[in-house]
Design a protein around this motif. Structure first.
Motif, PDB file in Angstrom:
ATOM      1  N   ALA A 111       0.854  -1.191   0.000  1.00 53.05           N
ATOM      2  CA  ALA A 111       0.000   0.000   0.000  1.00 53.05           C
ATOM      3  C   ALA A 111       0.893   1.245   0.000  1.00 53.05           C
ATOM      4  O   ALA A 111       1.795   1.355  -0.814  1.00 53.05           O
ATOM      5  N   SER A 112       0.646   2.146   0.926  1.00 56.87           N
ATOM      6  CA  SER A 112       1.398   3.406   0.946  1.00 56.87           C
ATOM      7  C   SER A 112       2.420   3.451   2.060  1.00 56.87           C
ATOM      8  O   SER A 112       2.886   4.525   2.440  1.00 56.87           O
ATOM      9  N   GLY A 113       2.790   2.259   2.580  1.00 58.68           N
ATOM     10  CA  GLY A 113       3.754   2.212   3.678  1.00 58.68           C
ATOM     11  C   GLY A 113       3.070   2.402   5.018  1.00 58.68           C
ATOM     12  O   GLY A 113       1.866   2.659   5.102  1.00 58.68           O
ATOM     13  N   GLY A 114       3.839   2.253   6.097  1.00 57.28           N
ATOM     14  CA  GLY A 114       3.248   2.421   7.420  1.00 57.28           C
ATOM     15  C   GLY A 114       4.207   2.013   8.521  1.00 57.28           C
ATOM     16  O   GLY A 114       5.391   1.751   8.291  1.00 57.28           O
ATOM     17  N   LYS A 115       3.666   1.938   9.725  1.00 56.60           N
ATOM     18  CA  LYS A 115       4.481   1.684  10.910  1.00 56.60           C
ATOM     19  C   LYS A 115       3.790   0.645  11.784  1.00 56.60           C
ATOM     20  O   LYS A 115       2.573   0.738  12.027  1.00 56.60           O
ATOM     21  N   ILE A 116       4.544  -0.370  12.221  1.00 57.73           N
ATOM     22  CA  ILE A 116       4.035  -1.374  13.162  1.00 57.73           C
ATOM     23  C   ILE A 116       4.794  -1.190  14.473  1.00 57.73           C
ATOM     24  O   ILE A 116       6.036  -1.212  14.488  1.00 57.73           O
ATOM     25  N   CYS A 117       4.053  -1.012  15.560  1.00 59.38           N
ATOM     26  CA  CYS A 117       4.655  -0.816  16.877  1.00 59.38           C
ATOM     27  C   CYS A 117       4.378  -2.041  17.731  1.00 59.38           C
ATOM     28  O   CYS A 117       3.206  -2.338  18.039  1.00 59.38           O
ATOM     29  N   ILE A 118       5.440  -2.764  18.107  1.00 62.75           N
ATOM     30  CA  ILE A 118       5.315  -3.984  18.916  1.00 62.75           C
ATOM     31  C   ILE A 118       5.573  -3.619  20.374  1.00 62.75           C
ATOM     32  O   ILE A 118       6.623  -3.072  20.712  1.00 62.75           O
ATOM     33  N   GLY A 119       4.581  -3.926  21.234  1.00 68.90           N
ATOM     34  CA  GLY A 119       4.676  -3.577  22.645  1.00 68.90           C
ATOM     35  C   GLY A 119       3.598  -2.603  23.062  1.00 68.90           C
ATOM     36  O   GLY A 119       3.713  -1.941  24.092  1.00 68.90           O
ATOM     37  N   PHE A 120       2.494  -2.538  22.272  1.00 73.28           N
ATOM     38  CA  PHE A 120       1.365  -1.656  22.569  1.00 73.28           C
ATOM     39  C   PHE A 120       0.069  -2.446  22.469  1.00 73.28           C
ATOM     40  O   PHE A 120      -0.036  -3.392  21.682  1.00 73.28           O
ATOM     41  N   ASP A 121      -0.917  -2.039  23.278  1.00 75.92           N
ATOM     42  CA  ASP A 121      -2.239  -2.637  23.087  1.00 75.92           C
ATOM     43  C   ASP A 121      -2.971  -1.886  21.972  1.00 75.92           C
ATOM     44  O   ASP A 121      -2.434  -0.936  21.389  1.00 75.92           O
ATOM     45  N   ASP A 122      -4.205  -2.313  21.661  1.00 74.94           N
ATOM     46  CA  ASP A 122      -4.918  -1.749  20.513  1.00 74.94           C
ATOM     47  C   ASP A 122      -5.249  -0.276  20.665  1.00 74.94           C
ATOM     48  O   ASP A 122      -5.519   0.412  19.679  1.00 74.94           O
ATOM     49  N   THR A 123      -5.244   0.222  21.903  1.00 76.32           N
ATOM     50  CA  THR A 123      -5.570   1.633  22.125  1.00 76.32           C
ATOM     51  C   THR A 123      -4.344   2.529  22.011  1.00 76.32           C
ATOM     52  O   THR A 123      -4.452   3.754  22.102  1.00 76.32           O
ATOM     53  N   GLY A 124      -3.168   1.916  21.834  1.00 73.16           N
ATOM     54  CA  GLY A 124      -1.943   2.701  21.742  1.00 73.16           C
ATOM     55  C   GLY A 124      -1.236   2.893  23.069  1.00 73.16           C
ATOM     56  O   GLY A 124      -0.284   3.675  23.167  1.00 73.16           O
ATOM     57  N   LYS A 125      -1.647   2.129  24.083  1.00 76.07           N
ATOM     58  CA  LYS A 125      -1.000   2.220  25.390  1.00 76.07           C
ATOM     59  C   LYS A 125       0.200   1.276  25.435  1.00 76.07           C
ATOM     60  O   LYS A 125       0.106   0.105  25.067  1.00 76.07           O
ATOM     61  N   ALA A 126       1.351   1.795  25.864  1.00 78.16           N
ATOM     62  CA  ALA A 126       2.575   0.985  25.923  1.00 78.16           C
ATOM     63  C   ALA A 126       2.453  -0.088  27.001  1.00 78.16           C
ATOM     64  O   ALA A 126       2.070   0.199  28.140  1.00 78.16           O
ATOM     65  N   VAL A 127       2.780  -1.337  26.629  1.00 76.17           N
ATOM     66  CA  VAL A 127       2.783  -2.441  27.591  1.00 76.17           C
ATOM     67  C   VAL A 127       4.177  -3.049  27.729  1.00 76.17           C
ATOM     68  O   VAL A 127       4.431  -3.848  28.635  1.00 76.17           O
ATOM     69  N   GLY A 128       5.093  -2.697  26.806  1.00 76.90           N
ATOM     70  CA  GLY A 128       6.475  -3.154  26.895  1.00 76.90           C
ATOM     71  C   GLY A 128       6.698  -4.538  26.314  1.00 76.90           C
ATOM     72  O   GLY A 128       5.750  -5.270  25.985  1.00 76.90           O
ATOM     73  N   LEU A 129       7.997  -4.889  26.158  1.00 81.16           N
ATOM     74  CA  LEU A 129       8.404  -6.191  25.634  1.00 81.16           C
ATOM     75  C   LEU A 129       9.497  -6.762  26.525  1.00 81.16           C
ATOM     76  O   LEU A 129      10.445  -6.060  26.896  1.00 81.16           O
ATOM     77  N   SER A 130       9.390  -8.046  26.842  1.00 85.25           N
ATOM     78  CA  SER A 130      10.414  -8.685  27.688  1.00 85.25           C
ATOM     79  C   SER A 130      11.583  -9.208  26.846  1.00 85.25           C
ATOM     80  O   SER A 130      12.675  -9.421  27.366  1.00 85.25           O
ATOM     81  N   ASN A 131      11.356  -9.427  25.553  1.00 87.20           N
ATOM     82  CA  ASN A 131      12.389 -10.004  24.689  1.00 87.20           C
ATOM     83  C   ASN A 131      12.748  -9.063  23.542  1.00 87.20           C
ATOM     84  O   ASN A 131      13.023  -9.483  22.418  1.00 87.20           O
ATOM     85  N   ALA A 132      12.764  -7.785  23.832  1.00 91.39           N
ATOM     86  CA  ALA A 132      12.951  -6.779  22.789  1.00 91.39           C
ATOM     87  C   ALA A 132      14.281  -6.941  22.062  1.00 91.39           C
ATOM     88  O   ALA A 132      14.339  -6.823  20.832  1.00 91.39           O
ATOM     89  N   ARG A 133      15.368  -7.198  22.811  1.00 90.12           N
ATOM     90  CA  ARG A 133      16.682  -7.263  22.175  1.00 90.12           C
ATOM     91  C   ARG A 133      16.794  -8.462  21.227  1.00 90.12           C
ATOM     92  O   ARG A 133      17.406  -8.369  20.158  1.00 90.12           O
ATOM     93  N   LYS A 134      16.215  -9.590  21.606  1.00 93.26           N
ATOM     94  CA  LYS A 134      16.237 -10.757  20.719  1.00 93.26           C
ATOM     95  C   LYS A 134      15.426 -10.482  19.442  1.00 93.26           C
ATOM     96  O   LYS A 134      15.844 -10.841  18.340  1.00 93.26           O
ATOM     97  N   LEU A 135      14.270  -9.823  19.618  1.00 90.13           N
ATOM     98  CA  LEU A 135      13.438  -9.509  18.463  1.00 90.13           C
ATOM     99  C   LEU A 135      14.136  -8.536  17.508  1.00 90.13           C
ATOM    100  O   LEU A 135      13.914  -8.577  16.290  1.00 90.13           O
ATOM    101  N   MET A 136      15.010  -7.697  18.067  1.00 88.82           N
ATOM    102  CA  MET A 136      15.747  -6.751  17.220  1.00 88.82           C
ATOM    103  C   MET A 136      16.667  -7.475  16.240  1.00 88.82           C
ATOM    104  O   MET A 136      17.018  -6.944  15.195  1.00 88.82           O
ATOM    105  N   GLU A 142       7.396   5.658  28.364  1.00 95.08           N
ATOM    106  CA  GLU A 142       7.060   5.471  29.785  1.00 95.08           C
ATOM    107  C   GLU A 142       7.929   4.382  30.398  1.00 95.08           C
ATOM    108  O   GLU A 142       7.458   3.521  31.156  1.00 95.08           O
ATOM    109  N   SER A 143       9.220   4.408  29.999  1.00 95.53           N
ATOM    110  CA  SER A 143      10.233   3.458  30.492  1.00 95.53           C
ATOM    111  C   SER A 143       9.970   2.025  30.071  1.00 95.53           C
ATOM    112  O   SER A 143      10.547   1.083  30.633  1.00 95.53           O
ATOM    113  N   LYS A 144       9.118   1.844  29.110  1.00103.14           N
ATOM    114  CA  LYS A 144       8.801   0.498  28.619  1.00103.14           C
ATOM    115  C   LYS A 144       9.343   0.357  27.201  1.00103.14           C
ATOM    116  O   LYS A 144       9.045   1.184  26.337  1.00103.14           O
TER     117      LYS A 144
END
Length: 458
Positions: free
Chosen positions: A27-52, A75-77
């Motif tokens: 499509a026209s491109g976009g952004k996927i944010c991993i570590g958020f709920d559907d409302t856009g509230k940050a919930v964090g990731l425990s395995n962020a470095r491995k996923l990187m 928010e430190s997450k």
């Protein structure tokens, strides 16, 4: 921030989210944010470095594209941001194509997939080669017709119509891969296009009280370049009325629908049709015409865009190019303006355009039958009210005039237009037959009227 056309939130990473990456790329491109709920509230990731490490490799290995993958915090997450740019080529995930539309991901299938792939390659369906077609499938008479039209409008300056068939088609950009005829060549100039494309036809039907009350119909087949002429001729002789009036002694016959505007509508339906779909359909009712062709507007167009000033974006660019060279259309996207102005200039309501049932539908309001019924008032004044038995009276002349305008007109329609009973119409017709002025050819339902003597209506 809520999800939108260009933003998608996921709480954790799953490999199936590569579908979303492909959808954004297609499509026209976009952004996927991993570590958020559907409302856009940050919930964090425990395995962020491995996923990187995993996510960029999987995007490259499965999709063949590179995306920006960033490790950020809110928010430190910790969360991961995947920025996907639009791709210039189609991107599939495990052989399936996905597309981001609005805030949802859609799987593209069937004709939509074909159109999507062609668009990404800068082509249209009429660009494709027709594998089994040869030059023997091309009608020389259709080529001659084209050059005659092109010469009359002076839009071809370097062609004289005397080249051999192959050279002619090459000059019109209708041959591909050296010797393959494009789909457009068969549609425009084919002896029998329906041999290759079954939906190349134009259906016309006459309906009276409802959609299941079909009285008669016609199917126009053959090449699409000459199709509009055939459709217009059938409409003028069988389906529409040309009320007769007089300016002094001059007889005036004018089609009830503005002829140039109607022709432009027919051209539009033919040029912008999806020829992998259903035939073009024109339904004629007592009070309106409904024209429908399968196809769709350009991606960023709406009906409002269509009705305003807009660039020319043909669904079938090769077909549109030949129609332009033949002088049938303009190349500035002015067709709809010409249609609406044609109706306005005649004091009629402009047609209603809408997208429905996978196509474009145009509803054309027919002029009030009262206007058409005024035809009896336009009988020359020198016809007396009391006439000999072998001379038609005013109402009978009106009947003959209406039949000349539409030789399949029904008794009920005549009665409505002339504001008399059906029994009166039948009695007048019997008298006209006795006077040898009129003859019925065929059955009451499927036949037509033949006027044997036209001196009284000329």
């Amino acid at each position: 921030m809520n999800e939108s056309q260009n933003i998608e939130y996921k709480q954790t990473w799953k490999d199936e989210y590569l579908k979303w990456v492909a959808g954004f790329a297609n499509a026209s491109g976009g952004k996927i944010c991993i570590g958020f709920d559907d409302t856009g509230k940050a919930v964090g990731l425990s395995n962020a470095r491995k996923l990187m490490e995993d996510i960029p490799n999987k995007i490259v290995n499965y999709l063949g594209i590179i995306a920006d993958v960033n490790l950020l915090q809110k928010e430190s997450k910790p969360y991961i941001e995947i920025i996907v740019s639009p791709s210039g080529v189609p991107i599939s995930y495990k052989g399936v194509y996905h597309y981001r539309s609005g805030s949802t991901k859609q799987e593209i299938k069937g004709s939509a997939l074909q159109q999507f792939l062609l668009k990404r390659l800068g082509k249209t369906w009429d660009d494709l080669p027709c594998e089994n077609a040869t030059l023997s499938d091309i009608d020389p008479d259709a080529i001659s017709y084209f050059f005659k039209k092109a010469a009359s409008c002076k839009r071809l300056t370097n062609h004289n119509g005397k080249e051999d068939l192959r050279t002619t088609l090459e000059n019109l950009n209708l041959i591909i891969h050296g010797n393959k005829l494009k789909n457009a060549a068969l549609l425009l100039f084919g002896m029998k296009p329906s041999k290759f494309f079954p939906s190349v036809s134009f259906k016309i039907g006459r309906f009276i009280t409802s959609d299941d009350d079909l009285r008669y119909q016609d199917f126009v087949e053959g090449n699409i370049l000459q199709m509009a002429d055939k459709v217009m001729e059938i409409l003028k002789t069988k389906y529409l009325v040309s009320p007769i009036s007089y300016e002094g002694l001059q007889r005036i016959e004018k089609l009830e629908i503005p002829e140039m505007a109607l022709r432009e509508l027919i051209f539009n339906a033919i040029i912008h049709k999806d020829y992998t779909g259903a035939p073009i359909q024109l339904s004629v009712y007592n009070d309106k015409l409904i024209l429908w062709n399968e196809g769709r507007l350009p991606d960023d167009f709406t009906i409002e865009t269509l009705l305003g000033k807009h660039p020319s974006r043909p669904f079938n660019k090769n077909i549109a190019d030949v129609f332009f060279k033949a002088g049938f259309i303009e190349s500035w996207g002015r067709g709809i303006a010409k249609i609406t102005n044609g109706f306005k200039n005649e004091g009629l309501n402009i047609p209603v355009f809408e997208t429905t049932m996978g196509g474009i539908m145009v509803t054309i309001e027919r002029p009030d039958n009262d206007k058409k019924s005024n035809i009896q008032n336009n009988v020359p004044d020198n016809v007396p009210d009391n006439v000999p038995d072998n001379v038609p009276d005013k109402r009978q002349i009106s009947i003959l005039q209406l039949m000349q305008a539409n030789n399949r007109i029904l008794l009920k329609e005549l009665a409505e237009m002339l504001k008399v009973s059906t029994r009166t119409i039948r009695r007048d017709i019997d008298k006209l037959k006795q006077m040898n002025k009129l003859k019925r050819i065929g059955s009451e339902k499927g036949g037509y009227w033949e006027i044997l003597e036209k001196n009284f209506i000329s």
